[in-house]
Design an enzyme around this catalytic site. Sequence first.
Site, PDB file in Angstrom:
ATOM      1  N   TYR A  32       0.843  -1.203   0.000  1.00 41.77           N
ATOM      2  CA  TYR A  32       0.000   0.000   0.000  1.00 41.77           C
ATOM      3  C   TYR A  32       0.878   1.254   0.000  1.00 41.77           C
ATOM      4  O   TYR A  32       2.060   1.173   0.321  1.00 41.77           O
ATOM      5  CB  TYR A  32      -1.017   0.016   1.147  1.00 41.77           C
ATOM      6  CG  TYR A  32      -0.488  -0.305   2.538  1.00 41.77           C
ATOM      7  CD1 TYR A  32       0.178   0.635   3.297  1.00 41.77           C
ATOM      8  CD2 TYR A  32      -0.714  -1.564   3.079  1.00 41.77           C
ATOM      9  CE1 TYR A  32       0.627   0.333   4.568  1.00 41.77           C
ATOM     10  CE2 TYR A  32      -0.256  -1.881   4.364  1.00 41.77           C
ATOM     11  CZ  TYR A  32       0.409  -0.931   5.093  1.00 41.77           C
ATOM     12  OH  TYR A  32       0.866  -1.225   6.349  1.00 41.77           O
ATOM     13  N   HIS A  37       6.063  -0.720   1.105  1.00 42.54           N
ATOM     14  CA  HIS A  37       5.870   0.262   0.032  1.00 42.54           C
ATOM     15  C   HIS A  37       6.859   0.015  -1.104  1.00 42.54           C
ATOM     16  O   HIS A  37       7.953  -0.478  -0.874  1.00 42.54           O
ATOM     17  CB  HIS A  37       6.108   1.681   0.569  1.00 42.54           C
ATOM     18  CG  HIS A  37       5.445   1.934   1.872  1.00 42.54           C
ATOM     19  ND1 HIS A  37       4.087   1.808   2.034  1.00 42.54           N
ATOM     20  CD2 HIS A  37       5.941   2.295   3.082  1.00 42.54           C
ATOM     21  CE1 HIS A  37       3.786   2.090   3.286  1.00 42.54           C
ATOM     22  NE2 HIS A  37       4.882   2.381   3.940  1.00 42.54           N
TER      23      HIS A  37
END
Length: 336
Positions: free
Chosen positions: A262, A312
């Site tokens: 995310y 990430h």
Amino acid sequence: IVFQRLEKNFRAFTVLAFIVTFTTFLFSFTLRDPSLYFFKYAIHKSDNFFSKGQCGCRQCMTELEDDPWFTERFNQSVHPLMSRRNSLLTDDTYHWWQQLQGHKDPANFSEVVEKLFQVIPDDDDLYKDAGPERCRTCAVVGNSGNLKGSRYGPLIDSSDVIIRMNMAPTSGFEKDVGSRTTHHVMYPESAIDLDNTTSLLLIPFKTLDLQWITSALTTGSINETYVPVQSRIKANKNRVLIYSPAFFKYVSDTWLESKGRYPSTGFLSLLFAVHICDKVSVYGFGADQYGNWHHYWENNYNGGNFRETGVHDADHEYNVTLLLADKHKINIFKGF
Ligand code: C5P
């Protein structure tokens, strides 16, 4: 005399013919190749001269003839903040959001939202004040070590909106990072106390995070998520905002093409700014000049290394950030 008159008329005719030919050439050229920026800019700005532009800055987030890469992605109908009215999530969004941190057995979402908006304001109209008279300038301040020695403080402080995030301190770093904060972005596990004037922007990753902020502002009954968290938080509860899970998914799917588990807090904050500001300046993103990805307040170059969280896709995020700058949507201040 007749001859002189004829010669004068001929000269006037030649000048006129030249003007007509040149103007026709210019227009057909511009229409055929709209990337001729100077001509496009001149025409566009004269448009703005007669009918006002989208905002009061020299350049606005959306322009009349916008970049296709940007317009394909930028969706103004997804609102960045959660309100009672837009809190209902589609099944798809709800399931995507719930699996982010895999929290089992979540409480009833709409009951939690209802309790939350009994504690914090439910303002649906925030930041919809764009207009031709306004130039809303924003600074998004990430936590990169490249801020150290930058002397960006006064520049950052001169923005209307100053967005900081997670554990970011200002005290002791004012020369490089500034001292004003209008918005502080956080989640329960990265929470810090704020002063009365700063808006707390919570990024919820799970239903428990919405319960946590309600509790942290009132009873203080929740002190653990997947790690121990602050049971109470010092913040002005009239200035608490909630990042919308639907906007979260839009940022992940549309802007990052679902790369990484995310988006990072920094990237989520950046897209928030792109949606609420006319002019966005970005500080404290990326590596420092030696390739280190540490925080500006840490001397340990491996401490809090944003690039190695495994959650990430730091490189992809940075590339999209560079593209936004390339398209003149944001300004990146790269630091040192
Ligand atoms: O580490 P933390 O998530 O608190 O940092 C806030 C944000 O700043 C990150 O989410 C990231 O977007 C940005 N950052 C960065 N480069 C670093 C450190 C942080 O781009 N070296």
